[in-house]
Scaffold this active site. Structure first.
Site, PDB file in Angstrom:
ATOM      1  N   GLU A  49      -3.133   1.827   3.797  1.00 35.01           N
ATOM      2  CA  GLU A  49      -2.735   1.117   3.273  1.00 35.01           C
ATOM      3  C   GLU A  49      -1.824   0.185   3.568  1.00 35.01           C
ATOM      4  O   GLU A  49      -0.479  -0.079   4.167  1.00 35.01           O
ATOM      5  CB  GLU A  49      -2.197   1.366   1.465  1.00 35.01           C
ATOM      6  N   LYS A 131      -7.877  -4.024  -3.882  1.00 37.27           N
ATOM      7  CA  LYS A 131      -7.699  -2.605  -4.148  1.00 37.27           C
ATOM      8  C   LYS A 131      -7.963  -3.005  -6.326  1.00 37.27           C
ATOM      9  O   LYS A 131      -7.792  -4.323  -6.356  1.00 37.27           O
ATOM     10  CB  LYS A 131      -6.098  -2.240  -4.422  1.00 37.27           C
ATOM     11  N   CYS A 165      -4.373   4.067  -2.216  1.00 37.69           N
ATOM     12  CA  CYS A 165      -3.497   5.178  -2.812  1.00 37.69           C
ATOM     13  C   CYS A 165      -3.537   5.344  -3.934  1.00 37.69           C
ATOM     14  O   CYS A 165      -4.156   6.678  -4.147  1.00 37.69           O
ATOM     15  CB  CYS A 165      -1.515   3.954  -3.479  1.00 37.69           C
TER      16      CYS A 165
END
Length: 348
Positions: A49, A131, A165
């Protein structure tokens, strides 16, 4: 498209430290890892990430006043999708005949997003995504994605999807990807380096379990790259004794899981940089789905269903002259449906 389950290939997963806040140097390191993985026979390599230009650990360590020293440097070294650095990464994929799953901070004009990209072996960009909901303090730096960012795509190696994540702690987001018959999942993580021993959910126990659980629930291969905080990261973030108690070196917990949840690669030490490799056989997914396919024979849509809107949400919808004419007045002649006087498209 009906998924194919005959493909076999070799996957590579990165556990390494970026060159903090240095776009050009981290791109160079990325290209070197792509070349290394290709030379070792890998067909796909996955990066952590916000690998470019490194995860912004400064958000977790001090006041906004202290963080402000990074507020220009970090965006300046974030990746733009129309920039030469992204083109160089596409060329590295094509030149080394390897698919690349990349994690990066995306700069779009003045805003940042936690981005991921899948680039196929011929350099074609299969998908870029953002995200959906940055986690906790990440929301002070990054914007949000939309429903179009929960997508699984056909590639030369199978159906590939991505999350990063703590998106792996969102049951509905996961089910949205499962429902698209994902075969290879990129679970990108930063290092697990902050608040050691004090916040269990931020540590490796929970987060590696989340990757493994994703594999079991979705009956998909999970490639879970993870970054490392080394000496350079320590220098960048831990400028006081208090911060040195809050962030520690290491934190690398890269993993590769099969569709039955088993680990397919021996882990590296948390402080070690390197690349994990595993052989992928998509036929194994069929065996894993036989007892429990959550979006097939093991589902109960008469009881539980997911409402999922995959449409992109543009910030601006440009109206045609007819749409923007005052009520009761004659509309002006349209230049063209979905365009303004300069020929711009109808949605931005």
């Amino acid at each position: 498209m009906t998924a194919d389950y005959t493909t076999r290939f070799k996957a590579a997963v990165v556990q390494a430290e970026p060159v903090w806040f240095d776009l050009a140097a981290t791109v160079d390191k990325t290209v070197a890892l792509i070349e290394e993985a290709s030379a070792n026979g890998a067909d796909l390599i996955a990066f952590p990430e916000t690998w470019i230009p490194g995860y912004p650990w400064f958000l977790w360590l001090d006041s906004v006043a202290w963080q402000s020293r990074f507020f220009v440097t970090y965006p300046q070294n974030s990746l733009t999708l129309d920039g030469p650095e992204f083109s160089a990464l596409r060329e590295a994929a094509r030149g080394n005949d390897i698919a690349v799953a990349l994690g990066f901070s995306e700069r779009s004009h003045g805003s940042l997003y936690m981005g991921q990209a899948v680039i196929d072996r011929d350099g074609t960009v299969v998908r870029t995504r953002r995200k959906l909901k940055p986690t906790h303090v990440e929301r002070t730096l990054f914007g949000e994605g939309d429903g179009s960012d929960l997508t699984v795509d056909d590639t030369s190696l199978g159906r590939v999807g991505s999350l990063c994540c703590w998106e792996h702690l969102q049951p509905l987001s996961k089910y949205a990807l499962y429902s698209q018959h994902e075969q290879v999942h990129i679970a990108a993580w930063p290092s697990f380096s902050i608040f050691p021993g004090s916040v269990y959910a931020l540590g490796p126990e929970v987060n590696t379990a989340a990757s493994q659980q994703y594999a079991v629930e979705g009956q998909t291969y999970v490639l879970a790259p993870c970054a490392v905080v080394g000496d350079a990261g320590w220098e960048a973030f831990a400028d006081t004794e208090t911060k040195r108690q809050l962030i520690h070196k290491g934190g690398g917990y890269a993993r590769i899981y099969g569709p039955d949840g088993r680990s397919l690669a021996d882990p590296l030490a948390p402080t070690e940089e390197g690349v994990l490799y595993a052989d992928i056989d998509l036929a194994a997914i069929l065996a894993a789905k036989n007892p429990a396919d959550p979006v097939g024979h093991y589902s109960r849509p008469d009881v539980l269903r997911l409402m999922f809107d995959p449409a992109p949400r543009p910030k601006v919808d440009l109206l045609t002259p007819q749409q923007s004419a005052p009520l009761g007045s004659a509309p002006s002649e349209a230049v063209g449906e979905g365009s303004d006087e300069t020929g711009a498209t109808g949605a931005v």
